[in-house]
Scaffold this motif. Sequence first.
Motif, short mmCIF file in Angstrom:
data_model
loop_
_atom_site.label_atom_id
_atom_site.label_comp_id
_atom_site.label_asym_id
_atom_site.label_seq_id
_atom_site.Cartn_x
_atom_site.Cartn_y
_atom_site.Cartn_z
N CYS A 155 0.85 -1.20 0.00
CA CYS A 155 0.00 0.00 0.00
C CYS A 155 0.88 1.24 0.00
CB CYS A 155 -0.93 0.01 1.21
SG CYS A 155 -2.13 1.36 1.17
N ARG A 156 0.98 1.85 -1.17
CA ARG A 156 1.74 3.09 -1.32
C ARG A 156 0.75 4.24 -1.45
NH1 ARG A 156 7.03 3.60 -2.98
NH2 ARG A 156 7.08 1.44 -3.69
N ALA A 157 1.05 5.35 -0.79
CA ALA A 157 0.12 6.48 -0.82
C ALA A 157 -0.17 6.90 -2.25
CB ALA A 157 0.70 7.66 -0.03
N ASN A 158 -1.42 7.09 -2.56
CA ASN A 158 -1.83 7.42 -3.92
C ASN A 158 -1.21 8.73 -4.38
OD1 ASN A 158 -3.21 6.98 -6.28
ND2 ASN A 158 -5.15 6.56 -5.25
N GLY A 159 -0.46 8.68 -5.48
CA GLY A 159 0.13 9.88 -6.04
C GLY A 159 1.45 10.28 -5.41
N HIS A 160 1.98 9.46 -4.49
CA HIS A 160 3.25 9.79 -3.83
C HIS A 160 4.20 8.60 -3.95
CE1 HIS A 160 1.59 13.47 -2.06
NE2 HIS A 160 0.50 12.77 -1.85
N ALA A 161 4.88 8.55 -5.07
CA ALA A 161 5.72 7.39 -5.36
C ALA A 161 6.91 7.27 -4.43
CB ALA A 161 6.21 7.46 -6.81
N THR A 162 7.31 8.35 -3.76
CA THR A 162 8.49 8.29 -2.90
C THR A 162 8.15 7.89 -1.46
OG1 THR A 162 8.28 10.65 -2.38
CG2 THR A 162 9.66 10.06 -4.25
N VAL A 163 6.88 7.79 -1.14
CA VAL A 163 6.48 7.44 0.21
C VAL A 163 6.80 5.97 0.48
CG1 VAL A 163 4.52 7.17 1.78
CG2 VAL A 163 4.67 9.17 0.28
N THR A 164 7.38 5.68 1.65
CA THR A 164 7.68 4.30 2.00
C THR A 164 6.38 3.52 2.14
OG1 THR A 164 9.64 4.98 3.22
CG2 THR A 164 8.76 2.79 3.71
N PRO A 165 6.23 2.41 1.42
CA PRO A 165 4.96 1.69 1.46
C PRO A 165 4.82 0.85 2.72
CG PRO A 165 6.52 0.53 0.07
CD PRO A 165 7.20 1.81 0.50
N ASN A 166 3.59 0.56 3.05
CA ASN A 166 3.28 -0.42 4.07
C ASN A 166 2.93 -1.73 3.38
OD1 ASN A 166 3.52 1.22 6.40
ND2 ASN A 166 1.53 2.14 5.96
N HIS A 167 3.30 -2.81 4.01
CA HIS A 167 3.01 -4.13 3.46
C HIS A 167 1.93 -4.76 4.33
CE1 HIS A 167 6.58 -3.90 0.83
NE2 HIS A 167 7.10 -3.22 1.86
N ILE A 168 0.78 -5.00 3.73
CA ILE A 168 -0.39 -5.45 4.49
C ILE A 168 -0.76 -6.86 4.07
CG2 ILE A 168 -2.84 -4.98 4.97
CD1 ILE A 168 -2.16 -2.02 4.28
N SER A 169 -1.10 -7.66 5.07
CA SER A 169 -1.55 -9.03 4.83
C SER A 169 -2.96 -9.18 5.38
CB SER A 169 -0.62 -10.04 5.50
OG SER A 169 -1.17 -11.34 5.44
N VAL A 170 -3.83 -9.77 4.59
CA VAL A 170 -5.17 -10.13 5.06
C VAL A 170 -5.24 -11.64 5.15
CG1 VAL A 170 -7.63 -10.14 4.51
CG2 VAL A 170 -6.28 -8.07 4.14
N ASN A 171 -5.58 -12.14 6.32
CA ASN A 171 -5.65 -13.58 6.56
C ASN A 171 -7.08 -14.01 6.84
OD1 ASN A 171 -2.89 -12.95 6.71
ND2 ASN A 171 -2.48 -14.67 8.06
#
Length: 221
Positions: A155-171
Amino acid sequence: MMTNPTRTHGVRCALMASLLALAVVGCDSGGDAEKPTPSVRAQQLCGGKAVTEEAAKALEEIFGTDRFEATNKKTTVAAAAAELSRPAVSTTIGRGEICRIFPPVGSRTEVDDLRVRWYMYDTGPDQDHHPKYTLFPMGEQAGGATDGGYLYFECRANGHATVTPNHISVNVENPDPFEEPEGDPRKLKRAYATVAHSFSLAMAKELRCADDGGLKAAPSL
């Protein structure tokens, strides 16, 4: 005129019997009696945005029914996304529950309940995975087993390619480890992976992840 004692006694007994019968009826139909919980379609579960048409069919494959107990109004994808986005959580590793899915009360189904949870990490998934999971080409990593499924997405902030993404898992998991799953193993693995994809896509949209976290509208199985 003399009153017949036998007749008077009979009238009194009949009157008492009638009153008792009314009392019993009143108890059976009183307002204190619990009304059965109405069942709902899969698309109405967990806030109404979590289950796609494919996921509804997958839940029917897992449970053996297309009707479910209505979920709590507070346990929704929107509420889970809001919790995940809190400042105290959004910069750290976090986890939480999206919702639980139950069959209608009193019904006999293959599974008693499913629990859907989210996890957030600061790095992507490991290459290693539990051997019970069959991997599917979705998100960063996705897997399905006969008793659960998961999907990682970025999940990278929409329109902000340099933002550090979060990695999300749905179980998505069946919490009962003692029941041997019934049914075709291949179908169950695809079904669990499909439900995981559906909730992941709903979360990615709710979080406004760029490109919906890289997830397609339909699962890739």
